[in-house]
Scaffold this active site. Structure first.
Site, PDB file in Angstrom:
ATOM      1  CD  GLU A 171      -3.011  -0.988   2.275  1.00  0.00           C
ATOM      2  OE1 GLU A 171      -2.914  -0.078   3.119  1.00  0.00           O
ATOM      3  OE2 GLU A 171      -3.961  -1.777   2.255  1.00  0.00           O
ATOM      4  CE1 TYR A 302      -9.034  -4.531   5.670  1.00  0.00           C
ATOM      5  CE2 TYR A 302      -7.621  -3.529   4.015  1.00  0.00           C
ATOM      6  CZ  TYR A 302      -7.798  -4.397   5.081  1.00  0.00           C
ATOM      7  OH  TYR A 302      -6.739  -5.125   5.550  1.00  0.00           O
TER       8      TYR A 302
HETATM    9  C1  GBH Z   1      -4.427  -1.942   5.564  1.00  0.00           C
HETATM   10  O1  GBH Z   1      -4.571  -0.593   5.401  1.00  0.00           O
HETATM   11  C2  GBH Z   1      -3.050  -2.221   6.049  1.00  0.00           C
HETATM   12  O2  GBH Z   1      -2.245  -2.819   5.060  1.00  0.00           O
HETATM   13  C3  GBH Z   1      -3.004  -3.020   7.312  1.00  0.00           C
HETATM   14  O3  GBH Z   1      -1.740  -2.920   7.880  1.00  0.00           O
HETATM   15  C4  GBH Z   1      -4.101  -2.544   8.234  1.00  0.00           C
HETATM   16  O4  GBH Z   1      -4.016  -3.112   9.509  1.00  0.00           O
HETATM   17  C5  GBH Z   1      -5.398  -2.886   7.597  1.00  0.00           C
HETATM   18  O5  GBH Z   1      -5.483  -2.422   6.284  1.00  0.00           O
HETATM   19  C6  GBH Z   1      -6.614  -2.383   8.363  1.00  0.00           C
HETATM   20  O6  GBH Z   1      -6.621  -1.002   8.444  1.00  0.00           O
HETATM   21  O7  GBH Z   1     -11.209   6.428   4.544  1.00  0.00           O
HETATM   22  O8  GBH Z   1     -13.374   5.511   5.079  1.00  0.00           O
HETATM   23  O9  GBH Z   1     -12.729   5.822   2.780  1.00  0.00           O
HETATM   24  C7  GBH Z   1      -5.803  -0.197   4.862  1.00  0.00           C
HETATM   25  C8  GBH Z   1      -5.858   1.302   4.752  1.00  0.00           C
HETATM   26  C9  GBH Z   1      -8.232   1.327   4.557  1.00  0.00           C
HETATM   27  C10 GBH Z   1      -6.895   3.190   3.848  1.00  0.00           C
HETATM   28  C11 GBH Z   1      -9.411   1.926   3.874  1.00  0.00           C
HETATM   29  C12 GBH Z   1      -8.063   3.746   3.142  1.00  0.00           C
HETATM   30  C13 GBH Z   1     -10.419   3.937   3.153  1.00  0.00           C
HETATM   31  C14 GBH Z   1     -11.584   3.965   4.118  1.00  0.00           C
HETATM   32  N1  GBH Z   1      -6.988   1.756   3.987  1.00  0.00           N
HETATM   33  N2  GBH Z   1      -9.278   3.349   3.812  1.00  0.00           N
HETATM   34  S1  GBH Z   1     -12.280   5.548   4.135  1.00  0.00           S
END
Ligand code: GBH
Length: 479
Positions: A171, A302
């Protein structure tokens, strides 16, 4: 592959089922075994940066409990385990010779996986940059990419033939924009132009690192993992809202897909960010260095986002999921407004929308039909409760996993070449700026005792893996 009314969904033979973790989130032992400090040690020890002041000093104590954790991986029947190597553990200052004690830890881990018939999928960079390299400028500085390539080559020499897939970066969107623009991740800087320089040097690090790995191991499987943003317009009929979608896609997705897979930054990205930087950090020849053949593209998914172009009136919502950050991660897109999408939501406040998984996989398959895909992360945090008898009935997590794995199956049915799925995460762990408050694990960790307990989702996932078949429904409602 085929959906039958009552039997659920079969997955293709040889489909890889796994689970994932990351070094700083689970290892602890932050000052043991010759490990040097990383930007996350510095950041988490700075007051106010993480929820409750939590740090990764101890975390899940995986550094000491690795053998027990291998036991859980084996008992789950996983085909593969995705972990990351802490750069400051194996090369404490980010340059120079390796620290044998740090290398030995990963060597034992990899051997332990192989002994149990589990394929090691290793990520070289999951956000724990050696602090000394940040002191020298960090990712906004070109030299960091060369330091990464040196580290990648040394690790390929040490573990190369035993690791199944080498992932360069996890990421880079987070590393660049959360680390250097919004500042909610380490190193906590809020410098928009530096964030775009970081984007480029992370892309360069991937290219140089992948080449370095292949210089040692010509047949190594090289990958990179990106987190995909699926943005949808508040008003599909509005040209302005569609433009907000395009800008988010450029900054979040095509800033990486472009150079990594097509050999150039998108024109619209350069235009949209022209007031922030002239991109003069991109040197002649970089495009060719960055674009290397990918054996597999890692996809972390996610949730989805809902966006519009702010017309400058009324209250502006800021549903970026990262609270009141000092800056915005959306460099050069100040008038793009993130509106809270419809629920249901997880404990992160992220909406649950499995259709975005199918959409992402099909888009990548359409645009890059020759690149195999692997879902390297997907999962959810919920407020788990421990029942009197010690059981953890995490029905909502089961429903989330069920519906997203089904969404992967739909993409496969529609032709996407998806090779595997990794649940995030094997166990509860240090959830970055949210500390230990948010639990993503299918295995619970008691942070007082270190004890691991399988949640219902772990039992459910074990059954799924052993049958290579998704049951028709998950338990629970997903709300
Ligand atoms: C991942 O990051 C990581 O690789 C991991 O280490 C971490 O523990 C895991 O996911 C859980 O967080 O801002 O409401 O539109 C994910 C990071 C998650 C960033 C979704 C952007 C968008 C949600 N991303 N986020 S929102």
């Amino acid at each position: 592959m085929n959906t039958t009314a009552n039997n659920g969904r079969e997955f293709p033979e040889g489909f890889t089922w796994g689970s994932a973790t990351a070094s700083y989130q689970i290892e602890g032992a932050a000052t043991e075994g010759g490990r040097g400090p990383s930007i996350w040690d510095t950041f988490s020890h700075t007051p106010g940066k993480t929820l409750n002041g939590d740090t990764g000093d101890v975390a899940c104590d995986h550094y000491h409990r690795w053998e027990e954790d291998l036991g859980h991986i084996a008992d789950l029947g996983l085909d593969a385990y995705r972990f990351s190597i802490a750069w400051p553990r194996v090369q404490p200052g980010g340059r120079g010779p390796l620290n044998p004690e740090g290398v030995a830890f990963y060597s034992r881990l990899v051997d332990g996986l192989l002994e149990r018939g589990v394929k090691p999928v290793a990520t070289l960079y999951h956000w724990d940059l050696p602090q000394e390299l940040e002191d020298a400028g960090g990712w906004p500085v070109r030299d960091t990419a060369y330091r990464f390539a040196e580290y990648a080559e040394l690790m390929a020499r040490e573990l190369g033939d035993r690791v199944d897939v080498w992932t360069t970066l996890n990421e880079p969107w987070c590393s660049a924009y959360l680390g250097y623009a919004s500042g909610v991740h380490a190193p906590g800087r809020t410098e928009p132009a530096a964030a775009l320089a970081a984007v480029h040097h992370l892309n360069l690090a991937h290219g140089l690192g992948g080449r370095a790995i292949r210089s040692v191991l010509p047949d190594a499987k090289v990958s990179v993992t990106l987190n995909f943003h699926v943005a949808r317009p508040v008003d599909p009929a509005s040209q302005a809202d569609q433009d907000a979608v395009r800008r988010v896609d450029a900054l979040a997705n095509r800033a990486f897909l472009g150079p990594l897979l097509e050999g150039a930054y998108p024109e619209d990205l350069l235009r949209d960010t022209a007031s922030v930087t002239d991109w003069s950090f991109v040197q002649d020849g970089d495009a060719a260095l960055i674009r290397i053949p990918l054996d597999v593209l890692g996809v972390n998914y996610y949730s989805t986002a809902l966006v519009r172009t702010w017309d400058g009136t009324g209250d502006r919502s800021s549903a970026d999921g990262h609270g009141d950050a000092a800056g915005s991660p959306w460099v050069g897109a100040d008038d793009v407004e993130f509106v809270r999408p419809p629920g249901p939501y997880t404990a992160m406040g992220w909406n649950i929308d499995p259709s975005g998984m199918t959409e992402t996989l099909l888009r990548l398959h359409r645009d890059y039909p020759d690149v195999p895909l692997m879902v390297t992360e997907n999962g959810a945090a919920f407020e788990d409760t421990v029942a009197e008898d010690g059981a953890i009935h995490d029905d909502r997590r089961i429903a989330y996993l069920h519906d997203h794995i089904d969404a992967v199956g739909q993409a496969i049915d529609a032709g996407a070449d998806v090779r595997g799925y990794f649940a995030w995460s094997l166990m509860d762990n240090f959830e970055w700026s949210y500390g230990y408050d948010r639990r993503f694990g299918i295995i619970r960790v008691d942070y007082k005792t270190g004890e691991r307990t399988w949640k219902d989702s772990a039992h459910w996932y074990r059954d799924l893996v052993s049958g290579n078949r998704l049951p028709e429904t998950g338990t629970g409602t997903g709300t």
